[in-house]
Design an enzyme around this catalytic site. Structure first.
Site, PDB file in Angstrom:
ATOM      1  N   LYS A  88      75.667  59.480  33.646  1.00 43.53           N
ATOM      2  CA  LYS A  88      75.979  60.334  32.498  1.00 43.53           C
ATOM      3  C   LYS A  88      75.092  59.906  31.348  1.00 43.53           C
ATOM      4  O   LYS A  88      75.025  58.712  31.024  1.00 43.53           O
ATOM      5  CB  LYS A  88      77.443  60.161  32.106  1.00 43.53           C
ATOM      6  CG  LYS A  88      77.744  60.590  30.666  1.00 43.53           C
ATOM      7  CD  LYS A  88      79.217  60.638  30.390  1.00 43.53           C
ATOM      8  CE  LYS A  88      79.497  60.700  28.891  1.00 43.53           C
ATOM      9  NZ  LYS A  88      80.906  60.978  28.610  1.00 43.53           N
ATOM     10  N   LYS A 145      74.514  60.115  27.360  1.00 44.31           N
ATOM     11  CA  LYS A 145      75.044  60.493  26.047  1.00 44.31           C
ATOM     12  C   LYS A 145      73.929  61.195  25.281  1.00 44.31           C
ATOM     13  O   LYS A 145      72.890  60.604  24.973  1.00 44.31           O
ATOM     14  CB  LYS A 145      75.501  59.231  25.301  1.00 44.31           C
ATOM     15  CG  LYS A 145      75.937  59.416  23.871  1.00 44.31           C
ATOM     16  CD  LYS A 145      77.048  60.414  23.681  1.00 44.31           C
ATOM     17  CE  LYS A 145      78.283  60.107  24.476  1.00 44.31           C
ATOM     18  NZ  LYS A 145      79.381  61.056  24.341  1.00 44.31           N
ATOM     19  N   ASP A 165      76.098  64.805  27.836  1.00 46.23           N
ATOM     20  CA  ASP A 165      77.216  64.963  26.898  1.00 46.23           C
ATOM     21  C   ASP A 165      76.731  64.835  25.447  1.00 46.23           C
ATOM     22  O   ASP A 165      76.621  63.729  24.926  1.00 46.23           O
ATOM     23  CB  ASP A 165      78.273  63.887  27.181  1.00 46.23           C
ATOM     24  CG  ASP A 165      79.398  63.877  26.154  1.00 46.23           C
ATOM     25  OD1 ASP A 165      79.527  64.853  25.384  1.00 46.23           O
ATOM     26  OD2 ASP A 165      80.159  62.891  26.131  1.00 46.23           O
ATOM     27  N   ASN A 210      78.356  65.736  22.807  1.00 44.94           N
ATOM     28  CA  ASN A 210      79.507  65.688  21.877  1.00 44.94           C
ATOM     29  C   ASN A 210      79.529  66.880  20.915  1.00 44.94           C
ATOM     30  O   ASN A 210      79.694  66.708  19.700  1.00 44.94           O
ATOM     31  CB  ASN A 210      79.514  64.373  21.084  1.00 44.94           C
ATOM     32  CG  ASN A 210      80.049  63.217  21.908  1.00 44.94           C
ATOM     33  OD1 ASN A 210      79.316  62.275  22.193  1.00 44.94           O
ATOM     34  ND2 ASN A 210      81.300  63.289  22.335  1.00 44.94           N
ATOM     35  N   GLU A 251      78.973  68.252  29.555  1.00 42.74           N
ATOM     36  CA  GLU A 251      80.185  67.781  28.869  1.00 42.74           C
ATOM     37  C   GLU A 251      80.128  68.153  27.387  1.00 42.74           C
ATOM     38  O   GLU A 251      79.162  67.796  26.691  1.00 42.74           O
ATOM     39  CB  GLU A 251      80.266  66.260  29.050  1.00 42.74           C
ATOM     40  CG  GLU A 251      81.532  65.634  28.516  1.00 42.74           C
ATOM     41  CD  GLU A 251      81.605  64.151  28.870  1.00 42.74           C
ATOM     42  OE1 GLU A 251      81.144  63.762  29.971  1.00 42.74           O
ATOM     43  OE2 GLU A 251      82.112  63.382  28.040  1.00 42.74           O
ATOM     44  N   ASN A 305      86.130  65.939  26.708  1.00 42.15           N
ATOM     45  CA  ASN A 305      87.078  64.971  26.160  1.00 42.15           C
ATOM     46  C   ASN A 305      87.251  65.249  24.673  1.00 42.15           C
ATOM     47  O   ASN A 305      87.703  64.403  23.922  1.00 42.15           O
ATOM     48  CB  ASN A 305      86.617  63.526  26.357  1.00 42.15           C
ATOM     49  CG  ASN A 305      85.333  63.218  25.608  1.00 42.15           C
ATOM     50  OD1 ASN A 305      84.248  63.421  26.164  1.00 42.15           O
ATOM     51  ND2 ASN A 305      85.423  62.757  24.374  1.00 42.15           N
ATOM     52  N   ASP A 318      91.791  60.384  28.801  1.00 38.57           N
ATOM     53  CA  ASP A 318      91.648  59.044  28.233  1.00 38.57           C
ATOM     54  C   ASP A 318      93.077  58.565  28.064  1.00 38.57           C
ATOM     55  O   ASP A 318      93.820  59.103  27.243  1.00 38.57           O
ATOM     56  CB  ASP A 318      90.926  59.133  26.879  1.00 38.57           C
ATOM     57  CG  ASP A 318      90.722  57.772  26.245  1.00 38.57           C
ATOM     58  OD1 ASP A 318      91.700  56.987  26.199  1.00 38.57           O
ATOM     59  OD2 ASP A 318      89.607  57.498  25.775  1.00 38.57           O
ATOM     60  N   HIS A 366      87.512  59.838  30.608  1.00 37.26           N
ATOM     61  CA  HIS A 366      86.684  59.550  29.444  1.00 37.26           C
ATOM     62  C   HIS A 366      86.759  58.065  29.124  1.00 37.26           C
ATOM     63  O   HIS A 366      87.716  57.384  29.503  1.00 37.26           O
ATOM     64  CB  HIS A 366      87.220  60.365  28.273  1.00 37.26           C
ATOM     65  CG  HIS A 366      86.730  59.942  26.933  1.00 37.26           C
ATOM     66  ND1 HIS A 366      87.511  59.246  26.046  1.00 37.26           N
ATOM     67  CD2 HIS A 366      85.538  60.108  26.324  1.00 37.26           C
ATOM     68  CE1 HIS A 366      86.823  59.028  24.936  1.00 37.26           C
ATOM     69  NE2 HIS A 366      85.622  59.533  25.080  1.00 37.26           N
ATOM     70  N   ASN A 376      85.652  54.991  25.976  1.00 34.08           N
ATOM     71  CA  ASN A 376      85.097  54.546  24.710  1.00 34.08           C
ATOM     72  C   ASN A 376      84.948  53.048  24.840  1.00 34.08           C
ATOM     73  O   ASN A 376      85.542  52.461  25.744  1.00 34.08           O
ATOM     74  CB  ASN A 376      86.060  54.903  23.574  1.00 34.08           C
ATOM     75  CG  ASN A 376      85.329  55.652  22.502  1.00 34.08           C
ATOM     76  OD1 ASN A 376      84.318  55.167  22.003  1.00 34.08           O
ATOM     77  ND2 ASN A 376      85.802  56.820  22.160  1.00 34.08           N
TER      78      ASN A 376
END
Ligand code: GKR
Ligand code: MG
Length: 435
Positions: free
Chosen positions: A202, A204, A232, A234, A257, A280, A304, A331, A333
């Site tokens: 994945k 970011k 992803d 965001n 994502e 997420n 999550d 998910h 963090n």
């Protein structure tokens, strides 16, 4: 309810220890990770001397709520979890801590009082299950109905990354080097496979203009043909940009994502592409499910367990997803081994887990455990030891807590935009959509 044991599992004490954990300079659309990130370690102690462990977000607003919520547990059985959740509803949340506040630039979706409570409750629930399992001699997955797999697959979580935190800033060094272009991302992915054997990747995104991130995913596809890939940003892209990226990467993406922000935008993207969309951000509470599923806005929900309210709620979410034909995965963090153990136990119980889960754990060089959890061929073995199967290292906990105590307050709340301003004073949290 009394647990079926002669041992006294009444909670006598709940210890709450905030810590600051080293974090490398990972980039996202809001900025860059601080050198240290806050987490909260929870210990639930029972009358017979058993201690259960939990972990959650450690920013100030979680800490403020943790003490009153922990107090509702004292004097009750560790198995009395439904009572704990009902009692928690009565604990007031300071509205200024929630409403209108952006949580790390919104990387974790909507903020509500309930979600804040659930994020703290999750650590108490995990600690109670750990204590109950230790006491009964059963692993947490058994308390959740039993595992359906012996190992849980995780994906490599690739980040654009600086070589180090800025000169003059107190920070730990890491040996990952910089990754700021497609070649850097492929090199990082190779390190992940060499060290941990991950088979899915994945990236970011939302850091560089979409064409650069498309090139990075193309480079990954060329370097790792046939491996599942995700991107992803965001929610940093408009609907048009999201559709364009989906068209360009449709042949190599497992899913995209949170390309765009919010259920309506995600629904529009979903209607215009056959690439599955994961989230997420736009489905992070039970209240959001009806609209999202009704509009077919997402095809995979990334749970999550922290903000969904624990391991049992994660199972409820998984059951709902299954009912509606929506995929489920996890998910992550920045987190430590207690959370990774909890994620692994619950993931082991979810039958239709068809995607490798996310985890930041390889980025964390520090932990509060006597032994770190390990990835083998990209998986974490599901422990059959009592409870979570992990052991707290008090010296390590004390050291990371000391760091939190000695901090002047500037790192106690994660703020990726503020960390970015250290090197780029003009940086402001980008308006969305950014591209
Ligand atoms: O660690 O920078 C990060 C991530 O961007 C994290 O904050 C996100 O919540 O990993 C998360 C995600 O998948 O969106
Ligand atoms: Mg995400």
């Amino acid at each position: 309810m009394t647990a079926p044991t002669s041992r006294d599992l009444t909670v006598t004490e709940v210890r709450l220890t905030p810590v600051l954990v080293a974090d490398p300079p990972l980039l996202n659309t809001q900025g860059v990770h601080q050198p240290y990130t806050p987490r909260l370690i929870v210990e639930v102690v029972t009358a017979d001397g058993t201690t259960g462990l939990g972990e959650t977000y450690g920013d100030t607003k979680y800490l403020e709520l943790a003490r009153p919520l922990a107090d509702t547990l004292v004097g009750h059985q560790v198995a009395d979890l439904n009572r704990l959740f009902a009692a928690a509803d009565q604990v007031a949340v300071d509205a200024s801590r929630v409403f209108g506040q952006v949580d790390v630039g919104g990387l974790r979706g909507v903020q509500t009082a309930d979600k804040l409570r659930l994020s703290v409750l999750s650590a108490l629930e995990v600690a109670c299950l750990d204590a109950l399992g230790r006491s009964l001699g059963l692993p947490v997955h058994a308390l959740l109905g039993g595992k359906v797999r012996d190992a849980v697959e995780y994906s490599a979580y690739l980040f654009y990354k600086r070589a180090g935190h800025p000169e003059g800033v107190a920070a730990e060094r890491d040996d990952w080097g910089a990754a700021l272009d497609p070649a850097g991302i492929v090199a990082q992915a190779r390190t992940f496979t060499e060290r941990y054997g991950f088979g899915s990747f994945k990236l970011k995104g939302g850091v560089f203009p979409p064409d650069e991130e498309i090139a990075a995913v193309r480079a990954l596809a060329a370097a790792f043909p046939g491996h599942p890939l995700r991107l992803d940003p965001n929610g940093a892209w408009s609907v048009e940009t999201s559709v364009k990226v989906a068209e360009e990467l449709g042949d190599v993406l497992e899913y995209l994502e949170d390309p765009a922000l919010g259920i309506p935008a995600m629904a529009e993207v979903a209607a215009r592409t056959s690439v599955p969309l994961a989230t997420n951000m736009c489905v992070t509470t039970f209240a959001e499910i009806k609209e999202a599923f009704g509009r077919d806005a997402v095809q995979v929900v990334l749970s999550d367990h922290h903000y969904w309210g624990g391991l049992r709620n994660t199972q409820h979410l998984a059951a709902l997803c299954r009912t509606f034909g929506v995929g489920v995965s996890m998910h992550s963090n920045t987190h430590l081994g207690i959370s990774l153990a909890a994620m692994t136990h619950v993931a082991a119980t979810v039958p239709h887990l068809h995607h490798a889960c996310d985890s930041h754990y390889p980025w964390q060089s520090e932990d509060v455990l006597t032994e770190r959890l390990t990835f083998e061929r990209g998986t974490v073995r599901v422990s059959d030891a009592p409870g979570l199967g992990v052991t707290l290292d008090r010296d390590r906990l004390a050291a990371l807590h000391r760091r939190w105590l000695e901090d002047d307050g500037s790192l106690r709340d994660r703020d990726d935009a503020a960390a970015m301003r250290v090197t780029d004073p003009e940086w402001v949290t980008p308006a969305m959509p950014r591209w």
